[in-house]
Scaffold this motif. Structure first.
Motif, PDB file in Angstrom:
ATOM      1  N   LYS A 294      -2.001   3.967  -9.868  1.00 21.24           N
ATOM      2  CA  LYS A 294      -0.984   2.941  -9.628  1.00 21.24           C
ATOM      3  C   LYS A 294      -0.834   2.030 -10.842  1.00 21.24           C
ATOM      4  O   LYS A 294       0.288   1.684 -11.243  1.00 21.24           O
TER       5      LYS A 294
ATOM      6  N   GLU B 150       4.191   6.722  -2.381  1.00 20.20           N
ATOM      7  CA  GLU B 150       4.544   5.483  -1.703  1.00 20.20           C
ATOM      8  C   GLU B 150       4.606   4.319  -2.692  1.00 20.20           C
ATOM      9  O   GLU B 150       5.520   3.496  -2.651  1.00 20.20           O
ATOM     10  N   PHE B 151       3.642   4.258  -3.606  1.00 18.75           N
ATOM     11  CA  PHE B 151       3.640   3.187  -4.597  1.00 18.75           C
ATOM     12  C   PHE B 151       4.832   3.326  -5.542  1.00 18.75           C
ATOM     13  O   PHE B 151       5.496   2.333  -5.877  1.00 18.75           O
TER      14      PHE B 151
ATOM     15  N   ARG C 277       7.671   4.676  -4.897  1.00 18.18           N
ATOM     16  CA  ARG C 277       8.882   4.292  -4.164  1.00 18.18           C
ATOM     17  C   ARG C 277       9.042   2.779  -4.127  1.00 18.18           C
ATOM     18  O   ARG C 277      10.158   2.255  -4.201  1.00 18.18           O
ATOM     19  N   SER C 278       7.924   2.055  -4.024  1.00 22.51           N
ATOM     20  CA  SER C 278       7.994   0.591  -4.000  1.00 22.51           C
ATOM     21  C   SER C 278       8.505   0.022  -5.314  1.00 22.51           C
ATOM     22  O   SER C 278       8.967  -1.126  -5.371  1.00 22.51           O
TER      23      SER C 278
END
Length: 426
Positions: free
Chosen positions: A73, A106-107, A109-110
């Motif tokens: 991340k 998911e990260f 996409r954020s």
């Protein structure tokens, strides 16, 4: 304390293997199982120390997974990364990918990265990479709607099946392997789960190539015609065409990365400079950002045609491949497109020494005018005869890319510059 491994792990044939013992000491973030020697033994390839020098992370452990996810991340956010090419994923236990891949997506996409890509280097059998593509299937699940438990992992990867068919045919004079790509595609479809959680549909996203750093460049062993034929095939075959740096400038140094000089423009060693592959020396020994070179413009045209006819690949129909029922021996023929009007028909002669007079059936209606889109001027034209059949003369190692009617407009390319590229101005 000792602990069992999270399982299963998977072997080269898609078979599962479970830890029947007590694992190893899990207080360390690394495995302590000795050197990796047998790449076909499922436990050894996942838990051994590669080359006897590279410590193997205990990636099946949640503690290590959490650290790796945090590192990933931070890397995405700090370096604005849009995707990863994962090296040797066959040496990584699947539970790691089941945790890491969805967390990374998911990260991403954020951060507004809706189509973050995660691809692997699939230098393994299709049965093995089927376990880590999409949701994954093991050998007991082929041809069914069953999947390995958990979320989707890798979207696709660099596959060798199609490379070996083409390489063997063109380098080792085995033209009968022209029927290999359609066969591999049909059989692969039974194994793979190509579902993409980001688009909520199936997408064939394997990467196909003509050259790579682990093998000699094809043109160093054959010639330019064979190389160009291969490039046309991978451009319009399902998946993503992958180009090896230097091919667009006719690099032809013999050897591979194992010889220490295959990555001429990137490597530290300059040993390749002593290898004169042309009367003028080695093509790599110059400024190689020449947009006017014939091979650069050929690759540029292929990419432009792919974009013009396939667009954004926004439908599952884009991955459908049609081949003639009366397949011509030693010739690869396939039709593909995202719509009826924007289809292309590729005809490639895998025989490098003999011309072919061929007749084959196509999906095109009788009377359709087909034009070879590969050439910029004086393009070959054929008309589809009764019974959807096409007749033509195909040169040795020749390839045609037929489209309906006039070729779609594509962006212009640079044909010359003044002063000439690489020249010295005094």
């Amino acid at each position: 304390a000792s602990a069992s491994y999270q399982g299963p792990v998977y072997g080269q044939y898609g078979e599962s293997a479970w830890d029947s013992d007590s694992g190893t000491y899990d207080g360390s973030d690394f495995h302590h199982n000795g050197d990796l020697q047998n790449y076909f033994e499922p436990w050894e390839i996942h838990n051994g120390k590669i080359y006897g020098t590279m410590d193997d992370l205990r990636l099946e452990h949640p503690r290590v997974q959490e650290k790796y996810i945090a590192m990933t991340k931070a890397l995405i956010a700090s370096a604005d990364i849009d995707g990863f090419r994962v090296d040797t994923p066959m040496q990584v236990p699947l539970p790691f990918f089941k945790a890491w891949a969805p967390a990374v997506r998911e990260f991403a996409r954020s951060l507004g990265k809706e189509r973050f890509g995660i691809f692997g280097e699939f230098y393994v059998t299709p049965a093995r990479y089927a376990t880590m593509t999409g949701r994954g299937r093991d050998s007991t699940m082929w041809g069914t709607d069953q999947f390995i438990d958990g979320p989707a992992t890798l979207k696709g990867g660099i596959v060798y099946s199609y490379y070996w068919y083409t390489f063997s045919a063109l380098v080792h004079d085995m033209p009968d392997l022209a029927d290999g790509p359609p066969l591999a595609y049909r059989e692969e479809a039974k194994m793979l789960d190509m579902y993409d959680p980001m688009s909520n549909r199936t997408e064939y996203a394997m990467w196909n190539f003509c050259n790579n750093h682990d093998n000699w460049r094809m043109q160093a062993m054959t010639g330019a015609a064979q190389m160009r034929m291969c490039l046309a095939v991978i451009t319009f075959w399902p998946g993503v065409p992958l180009h090896y740096a230097g091919d667009e400038q006719d690099f032809n140094t013999p050897g591979s990365a194992l010889d220490g000089w295959a990555r001429e423009e990137l490597g530290v060693s300059l040993a390749w400079r002593a290898v004169r592959t042309t009367p003028e020396g080695n093509p790599a020994d110059r400024d190689n950002f020449d947009m006017t070179s014939d091979s650069y413009r050929y690759v540029q045209r292929l990419n432009a045609l792919r974009r013009a006819y396939f667009g954004s690949f926004g439908a599952e129909a884009c991955d459908a491949v049609e081949t003639p029922a009366d397949q011509v021996e030693q010739v690869l023929i396939f039709t593909r497109g995202c719509s009826d009007d924007d289809r292309v028909t590729v005809v490639a002669n895998f025989n490098t020494t003999a011309n072919k007079s061929i007749v084959f059936s196509t999906p095109w209606p009788t009377g359709t005018r087909l034009v070879n889109a590969l050439t910029e001027a004086s393009a070959l034209e054929v008309t589809v005869a009764i019974g959807h059949r096409v007749s033509l003369e195909l040169p040795a190692a020749g390839v045609f890319v037929f489209v309906r009617g006039d070729v779609k407009p594509i962006p212009p390319s640079v044909t010359s510059v003044t002063p000439a590229h690489g020249s010295v101005v005094e």
